[in-house]
Design a protein around this motif. Structure first.
Motif, PDB file in Angstrom:
ATOM      1  N   LEU A 209       0.830  -1.208   0.000  1.00  0.00           N
ATOM      2  CA  LEU A 209       0.000   0.000   0.000  1.00  0.00           C
ATOM      3  C   LEU A 209       0.864   1.258   0.000  1.00  0.00           C
ATOM      4  N   LEU A 210       1.961   1.230   0.775  1.00  0.00           N
ATOM      5  CA  LEU A 210       2.839   2.388   0.823  1.00  0.00           C
ATOM      6  C   LEU A 210       3.490   2.633  -0.536  1.00  0.00           C
ATOM      7  N   LEU A 211       3.904   1.557  -1.202  1.00  0.00           N
ATOM      8  CA  LEU A 211       4.461   1.697  -2.544  1.00  0.00           C
ATOM      9  C   LEU A 211       3.453   2.337  -3.491  1.00  0.00           C
ATOM     10  N   THR A 212       2.204   1.877  -3.400  1.00  0.00           N
ATOM     11  CA  THR A 212       1.158   2.384  -4.295  1.00  0.00           C
ATOM     12  C   THR A 212       0.845   3.847  -4.001  1.00  0.00           C
ATOM     13  N   VAL A 213       0.719   4.181  -2.720  1.00  0.00           N
ATOM     14  CA  VAL A 213       0.393   5.560  -2.335  1.00  0.00           C
ATOM     15  C   VAL A 213       1.513   6.509  -2.749  1.00  0.00           C
ATOM     16  N   LYS A 214       2.748   6.092  -2.558  1.00  0.00           N
ATOM     17  CA  LYS A 214       3.883   6.938  -2.954  1.00  0.00           C
ATOM     18  C   LYS A 214       3.874   7.188  -4.453  1.00  0.00           C
ATOM     19  N   LYS A 215       3.584   6.154  -5.205  1.00  0.00           N
ATOM     20  CA  LYS A 215       3.552   6.307  -6.659  1.00  0.00           C
ATOM     21  C   LYS A 215       2.426   7.249  -7.072  1.00  0.00           C
ATOM     22  N   LEU A 216       1.264   7.108  -6.435  1.00  0.00           N
ATOM     23  CA  LEU A 216       0.137   7.999  -6.740  1.00  0.00           C
ATOM     24  C   LEU A 216       0.478   9.444  -6.404  1.00  0.00           C
ATOM     25  N   CYS A 217       1.079   9.639  -5.232  1.00  0.00           N
ATOM     26  CA  CYS A 217       1.441  10.995  -4.819  1.00  0.00           C
ATOM     27  C   CYS A 217       2.494  11.585  -5.756  1.00  0.00           C
ATOM     28  N   GLY A 218       3.409  10.750  -6.205  1.00  0.00           N
ATOM     29  CA  GLY A 218       4.415  11.233  -7.143  1.00  0.00           C
ATOM     30  C   GLY A 218       3.833  11.634  -8.474  1.00  0.00           C
ATOM     31  N   LEU A 219       2.732  10.982  -8.881  1.00  0.00           N
ATOM     32  CA  LEU A 219       2.096  11.321 -10.157  1.00  0.00           C
ATOM     33  C   LEU A 219       1.171  12.529 -10.054  1.00  0.00           C
ATOM     34  N   LEU A 220       0.491  12.649  -8.901  1.00  0.00           N
ATOM     35  CA  LEU A 220      -0.560  13.671  -8.794  1.00  0.00           C
ATOM     36  C   LEU A 220      -0.035  15.005  -8.287  1.00  0.00           C
ATOM     37  N   VAL A 221       0.705  14.941  -7.182  1.00  0.00           N
ATOM     38  CA  VAL A 221       1.131  16.193  -6.550  1.00  0.00           C
ATOM     39  C   VAL A 221       2.582  16.067  -6.107  1.00  0.00           C
ATOM     40  N   SER A 222       3.146  17.213  -5.774  1.00  0.00           N
ATOM     41  CA  SER A 222       4.482  17.209  -5.165  1.00  0.00           C
ATOM     42  C   SER A 222       4.302  16.961  -3.680  1.00  0.00           C
ATOM     43  N   SER A 223       4.594  15.749  -3.265  1.00  0.00           N
ATOM     44  CA  SER A 223       4.276  15.334  -1.900  1.00  0.00           C
ATOM     45  C   SER A 223       5.533  15.161  -1.070  1.00  0.00           C
ATOM     46  N   GLU A 224       5.304  15.055   0.250  1.00  0.00           N
ATOM     47  CA  GLU A 224       6.416  14.740   1.132  1.00  0.00           C
ATOM     48  C   GLU A 224       6.917  13.323   0.911  1.00  0.00           C
TER      49      GLU A 224
END
Length: 554
Positions: A209-224
């Motif tokens: 789940l963490l891998l997936t969320v990180k990938k989503l955040c990297g695609l959508l927004v500039s995240s921490e």
């Protein structure tokens, strides 16, 4: 009173924890305090459960102790041992700080899973035993320490609120999963065995789940969550993770698909009920194929940059060294074909005890896995994942009685079961495979202990087998009045593993491994795992390799 508190299994587990705590560097002091609090909480809770005269609300495997202490500390101790090993790699500048930070986050997530389940079990008990009160006190202290550690230390750049939410998710998921597991498969596992399984599955799902969320955040927004690409995963790890977790989730989807199918048959085609089983099988095949060919590879390609379909990547990987890898495949197929047919006939017609018959499969595991682990470790990791996927598919077919193979598979598997299996869930083959596979998978990153990947093969294939064979044939002195394990068998198991290690280390050195294995810790690891095999009534295939691996990493 002290004697009843400290039985053989508890003494071995507490000595195991003490060894890990003794090996801790100062930088991991808070982790050591956390492990101590978890051990104390689970120790007193186990005493309360085992000494209770009233039945436990959850139906557990009959005839064994609760195993709460063993189940609760195994996974946190394993991760802490990996942290000790990784800290050596970091001091030698062979690891990035993000890898240490992520492993630290996994440790606190696992400890949260453990103290959440301990809290649930404590409130499940219907009496106020003094041990429960002690246990709740230590659980509270552990929760405070966990929150303080997450707020004051850095883990892969996450905001403290996100870290607390992430750890809370692990705790809640573990409680829900152990409830579901114990109610879906009653009397199939002890509390300690269910503890280990649920904490491990939640940790594995959480990583995905963490891998997936990180990938989503990297695609959508500039995240921490900017470290998604800093902790590199190999293609093999992603393929195994996607395949295993996809098959674990598949029965949930299959349940609703079949419910819709049954409703459709009952309301529309009631006259064609004779085609129900055929239609059910076709739906199973179609949905499983869609999941494995489309959905699971899509996730793999989403979190990892594959230049082709993951299954095509597997084929290209196999044929990149065709001679050795195809030769290994033929060797495995020959061994499996001969051994399964031979031992199945023996099990149906022979009076040989089932436990001894099953030890032959431990010997087969050595013959299959040892050469591959020495010369083709990456290919063996992939093969372990494929074998686990096949086992999961066969178990789904058996449990759901998918026509026409469900009933024959059930009859075949029952020929190799023992008292630890049930008709609802047969786990022995899973525990043997995972016992050999997990040490190899966990050694795929930084590893300065050459024997660590062999922990499962040595402890189960050689140590456990020799202990059973010698103990059954020559054993006279028993460890306890009620148990079957003998001192002669344990001594044979420990001696055989030490002899195998003394032969294996020079062979590994000749293939390029740099031997940094300390003989003191090796002797300690072999002895402790051998004593655990002698004393525990839990599923030893699951716990012994993890104990052995944890001590080898020190």
């Amino acid at each position: 009173m002290t004697t009843s508190f400290l039985n053989g299994e508890r003494i071995v587990v507490l000595f195991f924890i003490s060894t890990i705590l003794y090996s801790l560097p100062f930088s991991l002091l808070s982790h050591g305090v956390s492990l101590s609090l978890l051990a104390l909480a689970s120790f007193f809770l186990e005493i309360s459960v085992d000494s209770s005269t009233s039945p436990f609300p959850l139906r557990t495997r009959p005839g064994v102790s609760s195993g709460i202490l063993l189940g609760a500390i195994t996974l946190p101790s394993l991760i802490l041992s990996k942290l000790i090993q990784s800290s050596r790699g970091f001091s030698l500048q062979q690891l990035q700080p993000q890898e240490i930070e992520y492993l630290t986050l996994q440790y606190w997530a696992t400890s949260a899973s453990v103290f959440s389940v301990l809290l649930f079990l404590a409130f499940t008990l219907r009496h106020s035993h003094w041990g429960v009160k002690f246990s709740l006190s230590f659980v509270f202290l552990q929760a405070v320490l966990c929150v303080a550690a997450l707020l004051t230390t850095s883990q892969i750049g996450l905001h403290p609120a996100l870290k607390l939410s992430w750890v809370f998710f692990h705790g809640l998921a573990s409680v829900k999963l152990i409830q579901h597991f114990m109610r879906t498969f009653p009397s199939c596992a002890s509390i300690g065995e269910a503890f280990l399984v649920t904490a491990g599955i939640v940790l594995y799902f959480g990583d995905m789940l963490l891998l997936t969320v990180k990938k989503l955040c990297g695609l959508l927004v500039s995240s921490e969550l900017v470290t998604a690409d800093e902790i590199k995963r190999s293609e093999i790890n992603i393929i195994i993770q996607g395949l295993v977790l996809g098959l674990l989730l598949y029965p949930v989807a299959l349940k609703y698909i079949l419910q819709i199918w049954e409703w459709f048959i009952n309301t529309t085609y009631s006259k064609q009920r004779r085609y129900y089983e055929i239609g059910r099988s076709l739906i199973f095949i179609a949905s499983l194929g869609f999941a494995l060919i489309v959905i699971v590879p899509l996730w793999m390609q989403f979190v990892q940059e594959f230049d082709r379909h993951p299954f095509l990547w597997v084929l290209s990987f196999v044929f990149s060294e065709p001679f050795q890898r195809l030769l290994l495949c033929m060797w495995w197929m020959c061994i499996i074909s001969v051994s399964v047919l031979r031992f199945y006939n023996i099990s149906k017609n022979s009076k040989i005890e089932r436990i001894l018959l099953r030890k032959y499969y431990h010997v087969i595991a050595v013959l299959m896995f040892l050469p591959a682990l020495m010369f083709q470790p990456k290919f063996l990791d992939l093969a372990f994942g494929a074998a686990l996927a096949v086992f999961l598919i066969l178990e789904i077919i058996r449990v759901w009685r998918i026509w026409p193979f469900g009933q024959p598979i059930n009859q075949f598997m029952n020929a190799f079961t023992d008292h630890r299996d049930s008709d609802l869930l047969i786990v022995s083959h899973f525990s043997l495979l995972l016992g050999c596979a997990l040490p190899s998978w966990m050694s795929s990153g930084y590893n300065d202990r050459p024997l660590a990947p062999f922990a499962g093969i040595l402890s189960l294939g050689i140590g456990d087998t020799m202990a059973s064979m010698v103990g059954h044939k020559y054993g006279v002195l028993r460890w306890s009045k009620t148990g079957k394990k003998t001192i002669e068998g344990t001594a044979a198991g420990i001696t055989s593993v030490l002899a195998a290690c003394s032969l294996l280390l020079p062979l590994l050195a000749s293939t390029g491994y740099i031997s940094t294995q300390h003989w003191f810790y090796l002797f300690l690891a072999v002895t402790v795992s051998g004593l655990l095999e002698a004393y525990t009534a839990q599923l030893d295939n699951a716990f012994i390799p993890l104990f052995f691996y944890s001590l080898l990493c020190l």
